[in-house]
Write a protein that holds these residues in place. Structure first.
Motif, PDB file in Angstrom:
ATOM      1  N   ILE A 195     -66.111  -1.426  -4.283  1.00 36.06           N
ATOM      2  CA  ILE A 195     -65.310  -0.300  -3.906  1.00 36.06           C
ATOM      3  C   ILE A 195     -65.877   1.001  -3.714  1.00 36.06           C
ATOM      4  O   ILE A 195     -66.184   1.514  -5.100  1.00 36.06           O
ATOM      5  CB  ILE A 195     -63.896  -0.452  -4.760  1.00 36.06           C
ATOM      6  CG1 ILE A 195     -63.356  -1.857  -4.567  1.00 36.06           C
ATOM      7  CG2 ILE A 195     -63.159   0.658  -4.459  1.00 36.06           C
ATOM      8  CD1 ILE A 195     -62.275  -1.999  -5.831  1.00 36.06           C
ATOM      9  N   ALA A 196     -66.097   1.546  -2.749  1.00 37.44           N
ATOM     10  CA  ALA A 196     -66.537   2.748  -2.562  1.00 37.44           C
ATOM     11  C   ALA A 196     -65.325   4.014  -2.809  1.00 37.44           C
ATOM     12  O   ALA A 196     -65.589   5.016  -3.271  1.00 37.44           O
ATOM     13  CB  ALA A 196     -67.050   3.147  -0.967  1.00 37.44           C
ATOM     14  N   SER A 197     -63.987   3.542  -2.131  1.00 37.00           N
ATOM     15  CA  SER A 197     -63.010   4.587  -2.215  1.00 37.00           C
ATOM     16  C   SER A 197     -61.666   3.946  -2.236  1.00 37.00           C
ATOM     17  O   SER A 197     -61.271   2.694  -1.717  1.00 37.00           O
ATOM     18  CB  SER A 197     -63.083   5.733  -1.113  1.00 37.00           C
ATOM     19  OG  SER A 197     -62.823   5.122  -0.206  1.00 37.00           O
ATOM     20  N   MET A 198     -60.493   4.568  -2.767  1.00 37.85           N
ATOM     21  CA  MET A 198     -59.183   4.095  -2.758  1.00 37.85           C
ATOM     22  C   MET A 198     -58.354   5.329  -2.670  1.00 37.85           C
ATOM     23  O   MET A 198     -58.685   6.337  -3.219  1.00 37.85           O
ATOM     24  CB  MET A 198     -58.910   3.208  -4.079  1.00 37.85           C
ATOM     25  CG  MET A 198     -57.530   2.629  -4.033  1.00 37.85           C
ATOM     26  SD  MET A 198     -55.994   3.832  -3.959  1.00 37.85           S
ATOM     27  CE  MET A 198     -56.015   4.394  -5.635  1.00 37.85           C
ATOM     28  N   VAL A 199     -57.296   5.186  -1.687  1.00 38.33           N
ATOM     29  CA  VAL A 199     -56.709   6.426  -1.541  1.00 38.33           C
ATOM     30  C   VAL A 199     -55.037   5.720  -1.740  1.00 38.33           C
ATOM     31  O   VAL A 199     -54.950   4.737  -1.207  1.00 38.33           O
ATOM     32  CB  VAL A 199     -56.595   7.011  -0.197  1.00 38.33           C
ATOM     33  CG1 VAL A 199     -55.642   8.015   0.170  1.00 38.33           C
ATOM     34  CG2 VAL A 199     -57.992   7.523  -0.182  1.00 38.33           C
ATOM     35  N   GLN A 200     -54.329   6.273  -2.403  1.00 34.78           N
ATOM     36  CA  GLN A 200     -53.060   5.813  -2.828  1.00 34.78           C
ATOM     37  C   GLN A 200     -51.931   6.493  -1.923  1.00 34.78           C
ATOM     38  O   GLN A 200     -52.171   7.780  -1.676  1.00 34.78           O
ATOM     39  CB  GLN A 200     -52.644   6.146  -4.295  1.00 34.78           C
ATOM     40  CG  GLN A 200     -51.334   5.815  -4.899  1.00 34.78           C
ATOM     41  CD  GLN A 200     -50.737   6.505  -6.027  1.00 34.78           C
ATOM     42  OE1 GLN A 200     -51.117   7.713  -5.980  1.00 34.78           O
ATOM     43  NE2 GLN A 200     -50.430   5.726  -7.162  1.00 34.78           N
ATOM     44  N   TYR A 201     -50.945   5.880  -1.547  1.00 35.00           N
ATOM     45  CA  TYR A 201     -49.717   6.514  -0.675  1.00 35.00           C
ATOM     46  C   TYR A 201     -48.693   5.939  -1.681  1.00 35.00           C
ATOM     47  O   TYR A 201     -48.623   4.603  -1.609  1.00 35.00           O
ATOM     48  CB  TYR A 201     -49.863   6.129   0.685  1.00 35.00           C
ATOM     49  CG  TYR A 201     -51.010   6.453   1.432  1.00 35.00           C
ATOM     50  CD1 TYR A 201     -51.119   7.672   1.972  1.00 35.00           C
ATOM     51  CD2 TYR A 201     -52.027   5.499   1.391  1.00 35.00           C
ATOM     52  CE1 TYR A 201     -52.135   8.076   2.727  1.00 35.00           C
ATOM     53  CE2 TYR A 201     -53.235   6.076   2.095  1.00 35.00           C
ATOM     54  CZ  TYR A 201     -53.232   7.172   2.644  1.00 35.00           C
ATOM     55  OH  TYR A 201     -54.435   7.474   3.274  1.00 35.00           O
ATOM     56  N   VAL A 202     -47.643   6.564  -1.993  1.00 36.25           N
ATOM     57  CA  VAL A 202     -46.472   6.303  -2.912  1.00 36.25           C
ATOM     58  C   VAL A 202     -45.385   7.181  -2.614  1.00 36.25           C
ATOM     59  O   VAL A 202     -45.276   8.378  -2.415  1.00 36.25           O
ATOM     60  CB  VAL A 202     -46.970   5.980  -4.121  1.00 36.25           C
ATOM     61  CG1 VAL A 202     -47.504   7.429  -4.874  1.00 36.25           C
ATOM     62  CG2 VAL A 202     -46.062   5.380  -4.978  1.00 36.25           C
ATOM     63  N   ASP A 203     -44.373   6.598  -3.007  1.00 39.62           N
ATOM     64  CA  ASP A 203     -43.041   7.325  -3.205  1.00 39.62           C
ATOM     65  C   ASP A 203     -43.106   8.143  -4.375  1.00 39.62           C
ATOM     66  O   ASP A 203     -42.466   7.559  -5.435  1.00 39.62           O
ATOM     67  CB  ASP A 203     -41.735   6.409  -2.726  1.00 39.62           C
ATOM     68  CG  ASP A 203     -40.451   7.263  -2.996  1.00 39.62           C
ATOM     69  OD1 ASP A 203     -40.408   8.453  -3.281  1.00 39.62           O
ATOM     70  OD2 ASP A 203     -39.393   6.520  -2.752  1.00 39.62           O
ATOM     71  N   SER A 204     -43.702   9.032  -4.750  1.00 35.69           N
ATOM     72  CA  SER A 204     -43.824   9.792  -5.680  1.00 35.69           C
ATOM     73  C   SER A 204     -42.597  10.555  -6.463  1.00 35.69           C
ATOM     74  O   SER A 204     -42.609  10.450  -7.616  1.00 35.69           O
ATOM     75  CB  SER A 204     -45.044  10.799  -5.631  1.00 35.69           C
ATOM     76  OG  SER A 204     -44.646  11.834  -4.714  1.00 35.69           O
ATOM     77  N   HIS A 205     -41.703  10.714  -5.541  1.00 36.46           N
ATOM     78  CA  HIS A 205     -40.278  11.417  -6.132  1.00 36.46           C
ATOM     79  C   HIS A 205     -39.841  10.298  -6.895  1.00 36.46           C
ATOM     80  O   HIS A 205     -39.374  10.601  -8.211  1.00 36.46           O
ATOM     81  CB  HIS A 205     -39.647  11.814  -4.906  1.00 36.46           C
ATOM     82  CG  HIS A 205     -38.104  12.043  -5.352  1.00 36.46           C
ATOM     83  ND1 HIS A 205     -37.843  13.377  -5.769  1.00 36.46           N
ATOM     84  CD2 HIS A 205     -36.899  11.598  -5.057  1.00 36.46           C
ATOM     85  CE1 HIS A 205     -36.793  13.467  -6.073  1.00 36.46           C
ATOM     86  NE2 HIS A 205     -36.191  12.307  -5.755  1.00 36.46           N
ATOM     87  N   VAL A 206     -39.670   9.132  -6.807  1.00 32.48           N
ATOM     88  CA  VAL A 206     -38.947   8.081  -7.424  1.00 32.48           C
ATOM     89  C   VAL A 206     -39.831   7.836  -8.634  1.00 32.48           C
ATOM     90  O   VAL A 206     -39.158   7.967  -9.899  1.00 32.48           O
ATOM     91  CB  VAL A 206     -39.138   6.696  -6.703  1.00 32.48           C
ATOM     92  CG1 VAL A 206     -38.563   5.456  -7.788  1.00 32.48           C
ATOM     93  CG2 VAL A 206     -37.950   6.731  -5.481  1.00 32.48           C
ATOM     94  N   VAL A 207     -41.102   7.786  -8.879  1.00 33.73           N
ATOM     95  CA  VAL A 207     -41.792   8.029 -10.077  1.00 33.73           C
ATOM     96  C   VAL A 207     -41.659   8.990 -10.884  1.00 33.73           C
ATOM     97  O   VAL A 207     -41.473   9.267 -12.155  1.00 33.73           O
ATOM     98  CB  VAL A 207     -43.434   7.740  -9.893  1.00 33.73           C
ATOM     99  CG1 VAL A 207     -44.155   7.776 -11.056  1.00 33.73           C
ATOM    100  CG2 VAL A 207     -43.681   6.729  -8.940  1.00 33.73           C
ATOM    101  N   MET A 208     -41.483  10.267 -10.222  1.00 32.73           N
ATOM    102  CA  MET A 208     -41.412  11.674 -11.141  1.00 32.73           C
ATOM    103  C   MET A 208     -39.878  11.658 -11.732  1.00 32.73           C
ATOM    104  O   MET A 208     -39.754  12.187 -12.804  1.00 32.73           O
ATOM    105  CB  MET A 208     -41.631  12.899 -10.109  1.00 32.73           C
ATOM    106  CG  MET A 208     -43.075  12.925  -9.566  1.00 32.73           C
ATOM    107  SD  MET A 208     -44.111  13.042 -11.130  1.00 32.73           S
ATOM    108  CE  MET A 208     -43.858  14.694 -11.655  1.00 32.73           C
ATOM    109  N   GLN A 209     -38.929  11.026 -11.033  1.00 31.38           N
ATOM    110  CA  GLN A 209     -37.947  10.820 -11.575  1.00 31.38           C
ATOM    111  C   GLN A 209     -37.664  10.154 -13.107  1.00 31.38           C
ATOM    112  O   GLN A 209     -37.055  10.634 -13.920  1.00 31.38           O
ATOM    113  CB  GLN A 209     -36.684  10.237 -10.804  1.00 31.38           C
ATOM    114  CG  GLN A 209     -36.190  11.207  -9.593  1.00 31.38           C
ATOM    115  CD  GLN A 209     -35.244  10.548  -8.503  1.00 31.38           C
ATOM    116  OE1 GLN A 209     -35.447   9.317  -8.391  1.00 31.38           O
ATOM    117  NE2 GLN A 209     -34.247  11.192  -8.089  1.00 31.38           N
ATOM    118  N   ALA A 210     -38.538   9.442 -13.116  1.00 32.17           N
ATOM    119  CA  ALA A 210     -38.766   8.552 -14.650  1.00 32.17           C
ATOM    120  C   ALA A 210     -39.364   9.331 -15.643  1.00 32.17           C
ATOM    121  O   ALA A 210     -38.993   9.222 -16.840  1.00 32.17           O
ATOM    122  CB  ALA A 210     -39.565   7.254 -14.316  1.00 32.17           C
TER     123      ALA A 210
END
Length: 131
Positions: free
Chosen positions: A112-127
């Motif tokens: 693995i040379a690279s990984m880029v994450q895409y996520v609904d970060s708003h839902v995570v930050m609410q926790a």
């Protein structure tokens, strides 16, 4: 199924211990790992030690039952996309979350040379919010 897809799939489909061991074996020494802006661990980490300390150690110590369950894998040459759902309970607040994610990997020379994450970060930050 291609070799690159098999390499990435092995980091999601076993036990947490197996997935972690497989990820460590799969990471290139100079791999880059980018967590999405707005995510609690946002930024780009370079190298195995930085990735473990900046992301995985924190996930393991700040969350209860944190999981990344993949449901779809797509391979296009040296790129592998993974789609799934994160879940877990943030220890400091006791709040749970479920958030959709996509990960885009680049594999070179069987690592693995690279990984880029895409996520609904708003839902995570609410926790993380104690209000």
């Amino acid at each position: 199924m291609g070799t690159n897809l098999e390499l990435i799939r092995a980091t999601y489909e076993g036990s947490s211990e197996d997935n972690g061991r497989n990820l460590l074996a799969a990471l290139a020494p100079d791999a880059t790992w980018t967590e999405a802006e707005g995510f609690p661990y946002a930024g780009t980490y370079v190298g195995i030690d930085a990735i473990i300390a900046g992301v995985f150690h924190r996930l393991g110590t700040e969350w209860i039952g944190y999981r990344a369950e993949a449901h779809t894998f797509l391979e296009d040459g040296d790129r592998v996309a993974v789609f799934g759902v994160y879940s877990g309970t943030y220890k400091a607040t006791g709040k749970s979350m479920t958030a959709s994610f996509a990960h885009l990997y680049v594999v070179r020379g069987g690592k693995i040379a690279s990984m880029v994450q895409y996520v609904d970060s708003h839902v995570v930050m609410q926790a993380l919010r104690s209000d």
